[in-house]
Design a protein around this motif. Structure first.
Motif, PDB file in Angstrom:
ATOM      1  N   LYS A  11       0.815  -1.203   0.000  1.00 36.05           N
ATOM      2  CA  LYS A  11       0.000   0.000   0.000  1.00 36.05           C
ATOM      3  C   LYS A  11       0.854   1.260   0.000  1.00 36.05           C
ATOM      4  O   LYS A  11       0.458   2.267  -0.541  1.00 36.05           O
ATOM      5  CB  LYS A  11      -0.916   0.001   1.231  1.00 36.05           C
ATOM      6  N   SER A  12       2.010   1.229   0.589  1.00 33.41           N
ATOM      7  CA  SER A  12       2.790   2.440   0.751  1.00 33.41           C
ATOM      8  C   SER A  12       3.712   2.736  -0.423  1.00 33.41           C
ATOM      9  O   SER A  12       4.339   3.776  -0.442  1.00 33.41           O
ATOM     10  CB  SER A  12       3.634   2.336   2.026  1.00 33.41           C
ATOM     11  N   LYS A  13       3.779   1.877  -1.413  1.00 33.03           N
ATOM     12  CA  LYS A  13       4.655   2.140  -2.557  1.00 33.03           C
ATOM     13  C   LYS A  13       4.034   3.200  -3.468  1.00 33.03           C
ATOM     14  O   LYS A  13       2.867   3.127  -3.829  1.00 33.03           O
ATOM     15  CB  LYS A  13       4.893   0.853  -3.360  1.00 33.03           C
ATOM     16  N   SER A  14       4.851   4.148  -3.812  1.00 34.67           N
ATOM     17  CA  SER A  14       4.394   5.180  -4.740  1.00 34.67           C
ATOM     18  C   SER A  14       4.577   4.667  -6.163  1.00 34.67           C
ATOM     19  O   SER A  14       5.321   3.719  -6.396  1.00 34.67           O
ATOM     20  CB  SER A  14       5.201   6.461  -4.524  1.00 34.67           C
ATOM     21  N   PRO A  15       3.948   5.296  -7.119  1.00 34.16           N
ATOM     22  CA  PRO A  15       4.115   4.873  -8.513  1.00 34.16           C
ATOM     23  C   PRO A  15       5.570   4.930  -8.964  1.00 34.16           C
ATOM     24  O   PRO A  15       6.029   4.091  -9.724  1.00 34.16           O
ATOM     25  CB  PRO A  15       3.239   5.841  -9.294  1.00 34.16           C
ATOM     26  N   ALA A  16       6.294   5.919  -8.483  1.00 36.22           N
ATOM     27  CA  ALA A  16       7.701   6.027  -8.868  1.00 36.22           C
ATOM     28  C   ALA A  16       8.498   4.850  -8.322  1.00 36.22           C
ATOM     29  O   ALA A  16       9.376   4.300  -8.997  1.00 36.22           O
ATOM     30  CB  ALA A  16       8.282   7.346  -8.362  1.00 36.22           C
ATOM     31  N   GLU A  17       8.196   4.449  -7.087  1.00 46.70           N
ATOM     32  CA  GLU A  17       8.888   3.298  -6.488  1.00 46.70           C
ATOM     33  C   GLU A  17       8.525   2.001  -7.204  1.00 46.70           C
ATOM     34  O   GLU A  17       9.346   1.098  -7.309  1.00 46.70           O
ATOM     35  CB  GLU A  17       8.540   3.182  -5.005  1.00 46.70           C
ATOM     36  N   MET A  18       7.297   1.925  -7.693  1.00 51.38           N
ATOM     37  CA  MET A  18       6.866   0.698  -8.370  1.00 51.38           C
ATOM     38  C   MET A  18       7.513   0.537  -9.738  1.00 51.38           C
ATOM     39  O   MET A  18       7.560  -0.554 -10.284  1.00 51.38           O
ATOM     40  CB  MET A  18       5.341   0.690  -8.508  1.00 51.38           C
ATOM     41  N   LEU A  19       8.026   1.632 -10.308  1.00 50.67           N
ATOM     42  CA  LEU A  19       8.639   1.564 -11.626  1.00 50.67           C
ATOM     43  C   LEU A  19      10.166   1.557 -11.574  1.00 50.67           C
ATOM     44  O   LEU A  19      10.810   1.708 -12.612  1.00 50.67           O
ATOM     45  CB  LEU A  19       8.149   2.728 -12.502  1.00 50.67           C
ATOM     46  N   THR A  20      10.745   1.382 -10.403  1.00 51.84           N
ATOM     47  CA  THR A  20      12.205   1.294 -10.337  1.00 51.84           C
ATOM     48  C   THR A  20      12.659  -0.041 -10.917  1.00 51.84           C
ATOM     49  O   THR A  20      11.869  -0.987 -11.047  1.00 51.84           O
ATOM     50  CB  THR A  20      12.707   1.407  -8.884  1.00 51.84           C
ATOM     51  N   VAL A  21      13.918  -0.098 -11.269  1.00 51.15           N
ATOM     52  CA  VAL A  21      14.465  -1.317 -11.863  1.00 51.15           C
ATOM     53  C   VAL A  21      14.344  -2.488 -10.879  1.00 51.15           C
ATOM     54  O   VAL A  21      13.984  -3.602 -11.270  1.00 51.15           O
ATOM     55  CB  VAL A  21      15.944  -1.100 -12.280  1.00 51.15           C
TER      56      VAL A  21
END
Length: 153
Positions: free
Chosen positions: A98-108
Motif C-alpha cells: 500500500k505504501s509504494k508510490s508509482p515512482a517506487e513501483m517503476l524502479t528497476v
C-alpha cells in the motif's frame, strides 16, 4: 638333530631356573600376618554405603506435576511462535504494497522483482497498477505549453 637337543637342554634349564607355577592365595595366613589391615577391611565392609542423592533431572522426570508443567510450556511456546509468524508477515506485506508510490513501483529493482515473481505478466500488471494510481493521462499538450512549463513563461 643336534639343534633339537640343544633347544631341549635350554628349555629344561630355563624351566628349572624360573618357577612357572601359579601362586595361590591363603586367606587365613594373610589374616594372621596382617591383622590391622584385616580389621580395616572388615570395618569398611560394615559401614553403610553413602546415600546417593537423586539429581534434579531425575526428580523432575519422576514428578507428574513437573511433566505437566513442561508440556504446558512447550504448547504455549509453539502457540506463540505460530501466532507471531502468520499475521505479522501478512500485515507487513500488505503495508509495503500500500505504501509504494508509482515512482517506487517503476524502479528497476521493483520491476525485476515482479519479473522474478511472475514473468512479463507480473511486470505488465505492476505497470497497470501504476497507471491506475496516477489516474487518466493528461489531455494533449502543445509544444508551446511544454516549453512554457519548462521555461517558466
Amino acid at each position: 638333530m643336534n639343534e633339537q637337543n640343544n633347544e631341549k637342554w635350554l628349555d629344561e634349564l630355563i624351566s628349572q631356573t624360573i618357577n612357572t607355577t601359579k601362586p595361590e592365595f591363603d586367606a587365613e595366613q594373610w589374616k594372621q600376618k596382617y591383622p590391622e589391615e584385616f580389621q580395616l577391611l572388615k570395618s569398611r565392609a560394615e559401614q553403610k554405603p553413602l546415600s546417593i542423592q537423586p539429581s534434579l533431572w531425575m526428580t523432575v522426570l519422576h514428578s507428574r506435576l513437573a511433566k505437566l508443567a513442561a508440556a504446558a510450556v512447550i504448547i504455549i511456546a509453539i502457540g506463540l511462535l505460530r501466532f507471531n509468524q502468520s499475521p505479522h508477515k501478512q500485515e507487513s506485506v500488505q503495508i509495503a504494497k500500500k505504501s509504494k508510490s508509482p515512482a517506487e513501483m517503476l524502479t528497476v529493482a521493483a520491476l525485476n522483482m515482479a519479473f522474478r515473481r511472475g514473468g512479463i505478466e507480473a511486470v505488465e500488471k505492476q505497470c497497470e497498477q501504476v497507471i491506475d494510481k496516477l489516474g487518466p493521462p493528461p489531455a494533449m499538450i502543445t509544444v508551446k505549453e511544454l516549453l512554457a512549463e519548462f521555461n517558466g513563461t
